[in-house]
Motif scaffolding. Sequence first.
Motif, mmCIF file in Angstrom:
data_model
loop_
_atom_site.group_PDB
_atom_site.id
_atom_site.type_symbol
_atom_site.label_atom_id
_atom_site.label_comp_id
_atom_site.label_asym_id
_atom_site.label_seq_id
_atom_site.Cartn_x
_atom_site.Cartn_y
_atom_site.Cartn_z
ATOM 1 N N MET A 1 13.920 102.881 81.173
ATOM 2 C CA MET A 1 14.081 103.522 79.877
ATOM 3 C C MET A 1 14.963 102.661 78.988
ATOM 4 S SD MET A 1 15.469 107.340 78.991
ATOM 5 C CE MET A 1 17.163 106.980 79.480
ATOM 6 N N THR A 2 14.546 102.470 77.746
ATOM 7 C CA THR A 2 15.314 101.659 76.802
ATOM 8 C C THR A 2 16.517 102.444 76.301
ATOM 9 O OG1 THR A 2 13.353 100.434 76.082
ATOM 10 C CG2 THR A 2 15.244 100.455 74.596
ATOM 11 N N VAL A 3 17.709 101.834 76.381
ATOM 12 C CA VAL A 3 18.923 102.495 75.885
ATOM 13 C C VAL A 3 19.415 101.836 74.593
ATOM 14 C CG1 VAL A 3 20.587 101.065 77.151
ATOM 15 C CG2 VAL A 3 21.146 103.457 76.621
ATOM 16 N N LEU A 4 19.013 100.593 74.367
ATOM 17 C CA LEU A 4 19.394 99.886 73.147
ATOM 18 C C LEU A 4 18.187 99.119 72.629
ATOM 19 C CD1 LEU A 4 21.744 99.087 71.226
ATOM 20 C CD2 LEU A 4 22.076 97.065 72.660
ATOM 21 N N SER A 5 17.811 99.425 71.394
ATOM 22 C CA SER A 5 16.638 98.792 70.785
ATOM 23 C C SER A 5 17.052 98.053 69.526
ATOM 24 C CB SER A 5 15.576 99.849 70.452
ATOM 25 O OG SER A 5 14.446 99.249 69.849
ATOM 26 N N ILE A 6 16.809 96.744 69.511
ATOM 27 C CA ILE A 6 17.151 95.888 68.378
ATOM 28 C C ILE A 6 15.848 95.339 67.813
ATOM 29 C CG2 ILE A 6 18.330 93.769 67.673
ATOM 30 C CD1 ILE A 6 20.267 94.282 70.051
ATOM 31 N N SER A 7 15.641 95.530 66.508
ATOM 32 C CA SER A 7 14.360 95.148 65.906
ATOM 33 C C SER A 7 14.575 94.411 64.591
ATOM 34 C CB SER A 7 13.504 96.392 65.662
ATOM 35 O OG SER A 7 12.275 96.060 65.058
ATOM 36 N N GLY A 8 14.027 93.194 64.510
ATOM 37 C CA GLY A 8 14.062 92.414 63.277
ATOM 38 C C GLY A 8 15.451 92.155 62.737
ATOM 39 N N LEU A 9 16.426 91.985 63.618
ATOM 40 C CA LEU A 9 17.817 91.882 63.197
ATOM 41 C C LEU A 9 18.130 90.465 62.701
ATOM 42 C CD1 LEU A 9 20.061 94.022 63.208
ATOM 43 C CD2 LEU A 9 20.967 92.943 65.262
ATOM 44 N N SER A 10 18.615 90.379 61.463
ATOM 45 C CA SER A 10 19.009 89.087 60.919
ATOM 46 C C SER A 10 20.305 89.249 60.144
ATOM 47 C CB SER A 10 17.922 88.515 60.010
ATOM 48 O OG SER A 10 17.803 89.290 58.825
ATOM 49 N N LYS A 11 21.019 88.133 60.006
ATOM 50 C CA LYS A 11 22.258 88.142 59.233
ATOM 51 C C LYS A 11 22.410 86.809 58.513
ATOM 52 C CE LYS A 11 26.235 89.377 57.605
ATOM 53 N NZ LYS A 11 26.331 90.416 56.555
ATOM 54 N N THR A 12 22.437 86.884 57.185
ATOM 55 C CA THR A 12 22.690 85.721 56.356
ATOM 56 C C THR A 12 23.948 85.985 55.542
ATOM 57 O OG1 THR A 12 20.331 85.201 56.201
ATOM 58 C CG2 THR A 12 21.785 84.199 54.569
ATOM 59 N N TYR A 13 24.925 85.112 55.681
ATOM 60 C CA TYR A 13 26.200 85.282 54.983
ATOM 61 C C TYR A 13 26.132 84.676 53.586
ATOM 62 C CZ TYR A 13 28.335 86.765 59.378
ATOM 63 O OH TYR A 13 28.648 87.454 60.519
ATOM 64 N N ALA A 14 27.109 85.033 52.764
ATOM 65 C CA ALA A 14 27.217 84.455 51.424
ATOM 66 C C ALA A 14 27.312 82.936 51.559
ATOM 67 C CB ALA A 14 28.450 85.012 50.712
ATOM 68 N N GLY B 1 24.517 81.283 52.145
ATOM 69 C CA GLY B 1 23.219 80.936 52.711
ATOM 70 C C GLY B 1 23.181 80.650 54.199
ATOM 71 N N PHE B 2 24.340 80.738 54.890
ATOM 72 C CA PHE B 2 24.323 80.478 56.334
ATOM 73 C C PHE B 2 23.674 81.642 57.080
ATOM 74 C CE2 PHE B 2 26.445 81.117 60.488
ATOM 75 C CZ PHE B 2 25.905 80.011 61.145
ATOM 76 N N THR B 3 22.651 81.347 57.866
ATOM 77 C CA THR B 3 21.954 82.367 58.647
ATOM 78 C C THR B 3 22.457 82.356 60.087
ATOM 79 O OG1 THR B 3 19.969 82.179 57.269
ATOM 80 C CG2 THR B 3 19.705 83.197 59.442
ATOM 81 N N ALA B 4 23.143 83.429 60.456
ATOM 82 C CA ALA B 4 23.725 83.513 61.803
ATOM 83 C C ALA B 4 22.752 84.097 62.809
ATOM 84 C CB ALA B 4 24.996 84.363 61.762
ATOM 85 N N LEU B 5 21.847 84.980 62.338
ATOM 86 C CA LEU B 5 20.821 85.565 63.205
ATOM 87 C C LEU B 5 19.476 85.495 62.507
ATOM 88 C CD1 LEU B 5 22.324 88.848 64.741
ATOM 89 C CD2 LEU B 5 21.972 86.661 65.887
ATOM 90 N N LYS B 6 18.434 85.239 63.291
ATOM 91 C CA LYS B 6 17.094 85.073 62.733
ATOM 92 C C LYS B 6 16.122 86.049 63.383
ATOM 93 C CE LYS B 6 18.022 80.122 62.167
ATOM 94 N NZ LYS B 6 17.635 78.751 62.591
ATOM 95 N N SER B 7 15.950 87.216 62.799
ATOM 96 C CA SER B 7 14.960 88.210 63.213
ATOM 97 C C SER B 7 14.913 88.408 64.727
ATOM 98 C CB SER B 7 13.571 87.800 62.703
ATOM 99 O OG SER B 7 12.664 88.875 62.844
ATOM 100 N N VAL B 8 16.012 88.892 65.276
ATOM 101 C CA VAL B 8 16.120 89.104 66.723
ATOM 102 C C VAL B 8 15.498 90.445 67.118
ATOM 103 C CG1 VAL B 8 17.737 89.481 68.626
ATOM 104 C CG2 VAL B 8 18.162 87.658 66.967
ATOM 105 N N ASP B 9 14.636 90.426 68.112
ATOM 106 C CA ASP B 9 14.064 91.635 68.722
ATOM 107 C C ASP B 9 14.493 91.669 70.187
ATOM 108 O OD1 ASP B 9 12.525 92.463 66.426
ATOM 109 O OD2 ASP B 9 11.116 90.859 66.896
ATOM 110 N N LEU B 10 15.041 92.796 70.618
ATOM 111 C CA LEU B 10 15.535 92.880 71.992
ATOM 112 C C LEU B 10 15.579 94.334 72.440
ATOM 113 C CD1 LEU B 10 16.823 91.408 74.443
ATOM 114 C CD2 LEU B 10 19.033 91.661 73.298
ATOM 115 N N GLU B 11 15.095 94.583 73.655
ATOM 116 C CA GLU B 11 15.161 95.917 74.263
ATOM 117 C C GLU B 11 16.027 95.824 75.522
ATOM 118 O OE1 GLU B 11 13.334 98.768 73.201
ATOM 119 O OE2 GLU B 11 12.837 97.613 71.405
ATOM 120 N N ILE B 12 17.066 96.640 75.585
ATOM 121 C CA ILE B 12 17.942 96.672 76.752
ATOM 122 C C ILE B 12 17.670 97.941 77.542
ATOM 123 C CG2 ILE B 12 20.328 96.656 77.573
ATOM 124 C CD1 ILE B 12 19.575 94.085 76.211
#
Length: 311
Positions: A1-14, A16-27
């Motif tokens: 059973m999935t307890v943590l679902s991460i979908s399309g997660l990205s983070k771009t800081y002021a 233009g630095f992109t720290a995360l690029k569309s992360v998908d992960l099921e824990i």
Amino acid sequence: MTVLSISGLSKTYAGGFTALKSVDLEIRKGEIFALLGPNGAGKTTLISIVCGIVTPTTGTVIADGHDIRRDYRAARMKIGLVPQELHTDAFETVLATVSLSRGMFGRAPDPALIERILKDLSLWEKRSSKIMELSGGMKRRVMIAKALSHEPEILFLDEPTAGVDVELRRDMWSLVRGLRERGVTIILTTHYIEEAEEMADRVGVINKGALILVEETAVLMKKLGRKTLTLNLAEPLAVLPPELGEWNLTLKADGNEIAYEFDANAERTGVPSLLRRMSDIGLAFKDLNTQQSSLEDIFVGLVSDRQEAVS
């Protein structure tokens, strides 16, 4: 059973630095998941978003059925975090610090639970000591106790054994296994490859903000691992016989050893056929051994392959 679902997660800081690029992960519930990656890969950014510390640019995080942004309090209640940096009130006692942390999550006082946590972490004898009086290893134990005080379903350990001695590292491994047996899901980031190799059910590899691979630890070792067969020859060779050309062998400088590196999946066909051919041409050896590649070797190879593909 999935307890943590991460979908399309990205983070771009002021800037233009992109720290995360569309992360998908099921824990999965009750598993130990290790997130591996070099410094700056995005591990801490990912954890910070899941724990509500950093706001994502895009994507969603669902923790045990609760959206981390729309239902922050309920989602955060499910999560415990042991950050990489040690920060706590230096003038408070161990017992007060851990008890306060439970209260901050709205949990009713439970002295018996706090006592059990402190005893599990070998902190009970230090319960009346001020944080400032503790060693670095003990302070890290306090951070873990704080994270466990509100009985989270999901526990994040960000570089939990960085800078601690071997004995404490083993104690923490034992603690993590005990938590998993009680149903707690563990997600850890680490630079210690042996931690992931020994403890994790699954491994995720992240580099430059992209999740390169997620795989069962044992399957990853079998799929991508390599072995090296070393043959100690009965008589030294000046050059490798041409009859052995198909095996891509390496002759050591002194001529006394032959090394054969091969995929683990090719073991059945590669090694026996090599030994038969050596016997056919009268090339004798007096000893042999094989060495399995480590998860670190696999990780370095995956990152190198990814960098070559991008370039």
